[in-house]
Design a protein around this motif. Structure first.
Motif, PDB file in Angstrom:
ATOM      1  N   PHE A 161       0.825  -1.209   0.000  1.00 18.88           N
ATOM      2  CA  PHE A 161       0.000   0.000   0.000  1.00 18.88           C
ATOM      3  C   PHE A 161       0.859   1.258   0.000  1.00 18.88           C
ATOM      4  CE2 PHE A 161      -3.320   2.969   1.121  1.00 18.88           C
ATOM      5  CZ  PHE A 161      -4.470   2.375   0.592  1.00 18.88           C
ATOM      6  N   GLN A 164       0.557   3.189  -3.160  1.00 17.10           N
ATOM      7  CA  GLN A 164      -0.488   4.205  -3.248  1.00 17.10           C
ATOM      8  C   GLN A 164      -0.134   5.451  -2.443  1.00 17.10           C
ATOM      9  OE1 GLN A 164      -3.121   4.533  -5.051  1.00 17.10           O
ATOM     10  NE2 GLN A 164      -3.956   6.349  -4.055  1.00 17.10           N
ATOM     11  N   GLY A 319      -4.997   4.590   5.070  1.00 19.26           N
ATOM     12  CA  GLY A 319      -5.206   3.345   4.330  1.00 19.26           C
ATOM     13  C   GLY A 319      -4.101   2.339   4.574  1.00 19.26           C
ATOM     14  N   LEU A 320      -2.845   2.820   4.643  1.00 16.81           N
ATOM     15  CA  LEU A 320      -1.700   1.942   4.900  1.00 16.81           C
ATOM     16  C   LEU A 320      -1.841   1.258   6.260  1.00 16.81           C
ATOM     17  CD1 LEU A 320       1.951   2.779   4.050  1.00 16.81           C
ATOM     18  CD2 LEU A 320       1.420   1.976   6.337  1.00 16.81           C
ATOM     19  N   VAL A 323      -5.091  -1.281   6.201  1.00 15.03           N
ATOM     20  CA  VAL A 323      -5.080  -2.445   5.316  1.00 15.03           C
ATOM     21  C   VAL A 323      -4.718  -3.729   6.066  1.00 15.03           C
ATOM     22  CG1 VAL A 323      -2.679  -2.219   4.530  1.00 15.03           C
ATOM     23  CG2 VAL A 323      -4.380  -3.245   3.023  1.00 15.03           C
ATOM     24  N   ARG A 328      -8.231  -6.474   3.591  1.00 14.06           N
ATOM     25  CA  ARG A 328      -8.437  -5.934   2.242  1.00 14.06           C
ATOM     26  C   ARG A 328      -9.916  -5.737   1.923  1.00 14.06           C
ATOM     27  NH1 ARG A 328      -3.408  -7.312   3.897  1.00 14.06           N
ATOM     28  NH2 ARG A 328      -2.163  -8.415   2.344  1.00 14.06           N
ATOM     29  N   GLY A 383      -5.121   1.730  -4.051  1.00 13.72           N
ATOM     30  CA  GLY A 383      -3.996   0.803  -3.912  1.00 13.72           C
ATOM     31  C   GLY A 383      -4.363  -0.655  -3.785  1.00 13.72           C
ATOM     32  N   LEU A 384      -5.526  -0.952  -3.226  1.00 16.21           N
ATOM     33  CA  LEU A 384      -5.871  -2.350  -2.928  1.00 16.21           C
ATOM     34  C   LEU A 384      -5.983  -3.256  -4.159  1.00 16.21           C
ATOM     35  CD1 LEU A 384      -8.336  -1.935   0.067  1.00 16.21           C
ATOM     36  CD2 LEU A 384      -6.131  -3.076   0.093  1.00 16.21           C
ATOM     37  N   ILE A 387      -2.551  -4.471  -4.724  1.00 16.26           N
ATOM     38  CA  ILE A 387      -2.131  -5.414  -3.694  1.00 16.26           C
ATOM     39  C   ILE A 387      -2.708  -6.793  -3.984  1.00 16.26           C
ATOM     40  CG2 ILE A 387      -2.330  -6.009  -1.236  1.00 16.26           C
ATOM     41  CD1 ILE A 387      -2.340  -3.058  -0.577  1.00 16.26           C
TER      42      ILE A 387
END
Length: 470
Positions: A161, A164, A319-320, A323, A328, A383-384, A387
């Motif tokens: 992540f 992102q 978000g980082l 996650v 997710r 970003g997910l 990932i």
């Protein structure tokens, strides 16, 4: 010594070894941190390129006399270049290695920024933007794959992540300084992260899983030892990689058509579906032309860009963190739900404005809608999908799958980015109503199809999806 004592000693030894392996898996070494930082310098380049077209729009149009159609071509041609890069991304990353691909990409990125900075007409602008797009098309595949292959499983999601997060940092930087720096100088500033990555790539290891795939077992173990620490016991992880590669070597070689076998169907549907959702939600167009959206909604674009710059980095950091806390799947659902709500708010805002209603409030609604949409996107949907893409495909089809998924992302990104300005001219309210509908369908898709991959090894995730329809 009795048999029971021998048994207890054996159990104690196995338990000690298991505990040691758990400790090794939980360690985050300086090499892993530095390798991740070096790789996401490419993500920072991507963010700078994405933000450039929004803040440079007025200056380029005034200096070079471009029409709306010509500037739409300039803004969107980066995604067309990304589409070309995506076609070759998987194969290049397999042949040249993860590090070699990042070096290769930066050649095109540096040329692209120089061409834009020195351009005197639309042709050189487009050539430079196309070259930069080709570079980020390669980087958008290889960076999350490289990070996923070098990091321990318990932090893999958070580290991928970071891709992102650094895109958001690049975007925010250009949104801020683009209000004060001439567009030619801004393009030269874009060279700095490119040069930084070119130099620092010399000091990081190649992916141990790729070295294992190449049959270079000694180098694979050396890379893994460097990543996990000199005193770490890497035997179990190295053996798992070796066994997986042997299994894949015994099978048929990967072709694109192999992806349409029944056993890969869940992975392909999830990977391609998430990429289509990411782009058809309107995210690319909004970030490339956010200034136009602010202006059309009656909100000053310079102030709006500054607000976005302040908000985006904290949201990406959130978000980082989330996650690996939330997982997710819940984060994807929350992110897409937020995008859905703010698309509807923007639709209502432009609808009221077109009828002359709530003239004092619609600029505020526009600002809230744009900031809310991009923040929701940055927390999860930005970003997910990358990932999950890096986690769900086995090594024997990762080249073909990565090419297909990245191509789908950039192809639809180009369509949306090119059509965005024209759609806004057609009907701004209707445009965001379409994006609202797509995000709503995306919530249903994620709930029905996307599995949770948090805390699982790559081999476990891929085996469960491969066996899903068996």
């Amino acid at each position: 010594m009795t048999m029971s004592e021998n048994s207890r000693n054996l159990e104690a030894g196995l338990l000690l070894r298991k505990n040691q392996n758990d400790i090794n898996e939980c360690r985050i070494t300086a090499v892993v941190l530095f390798s991740t930082f070096v790789s996401v310098c490419g993500s920072f380049c991507f963010g700078c390129a994405a933000g450039y077209s929004s803040v440079a729009q007025t200056g380029i149009i005034n200096d070079l006399g471009l029409s709306v159609a010509q500037y739409s071509m300039f803004g969107s041609i980066m995604t067309f270049g990304g589409m070309i890069g995506a076609i070759f991304s998987g194969k290049v990353a397999d042949l040249m290695g993860r590090k070699g691909t990042m070096w290769f990409a930066q050649i095109f990125c540096i040329f692209g920024w120089l061409a834009v900075a020195l351009a005197n007409d639309s042709m050189w602008l487009d050539i430079g933007r196309l070259s930069t797009g080709f570079a980020v098309g390669l980087l958008s595949y290889v960076i999350p794959v490289y990070i996923a292959e070098i990091t321990p499983k318990h932090v893999r999601g958070a580290f991928v992540f970071a891709n992102q997060l650094m895109q958001s940092c690049g975007l925010s930087l250009f949104y801020v300084i683009g209000n004060f720096v001439h567009w030619r100088k801004l393009a030269l500033i874009g060279l700095i992260p490119c040069a930084l990555q070119v130099v620092t790539l010399f000091f990081i290891p190649e992916s141990p899983r790729l070295l294992g795939k190449w049959g270079r077992e000694k180098e694979c173990r050396a890379s893994l030892q460097r990543l996990r620490g000199d005193d770490a016991d890497i035997s179990e992880e190295a053996n798992t990689i070796k066994e997986t590669m042997i299994l894949f070597d015994e099978g048929p070689k990967s072709r694109v058509m192999d992806l349409f076998q029944r056993r890969y169907a869940p992975s392909v549907v999830i990977g391609v579906g998430l990429m289509l959702l990411q782009q058809l939600s309107g995210s690319s167009g909004l970030m490339y032309y956010v200034g136009s959206v602010f202006d059309k909604g009656g909100f000053p674009s310079s102030i709006g860009s500054m607000i976005l710059a302040v908000i985006m980095i904290p949201k990406a950091i959130l978000g980082l963190i989330l996650v690996e806390k939330m997982g997710r799947r819940p984060l994807l659902l929350a992110s897409t739900g937020g995008m859905c709500f703010f698309s509807l708010l923007l639709s209502f805002s432009f609808c009221f404005r077109s009828y002359g209603m709530l003239d004092e409030l619609t600029p505020i609604f526009t600002c809230i809608g744009v900031v809310g949409f991009i923040s929701s996107f940055a927390v999860g949907m930005g970003g997910l999908p990358w990932i999950i893409m890096s986690e769900i495909f086995p090594m024997n089809v990762k080249v073909s799958a990565g090419t297909l998924v990245t191509l789908a992302n950039w192809s639809f990104g180009w369509i949306v980015a090119f059509a965005y300005n024209f759609m806004l001219e057609w009907n701004a309210s209707g445009t965001f109503l379409i994006f609202f509908t797509i995000c709503g369908a995306g919530i249903v898709f994620i709930y029905a199809m996307v599995p949770e991959t948090k805390g699982r090894t790559l081999e476990d995730i891929q085996a469960s999806l491969t066996d899903f329809l068996q």
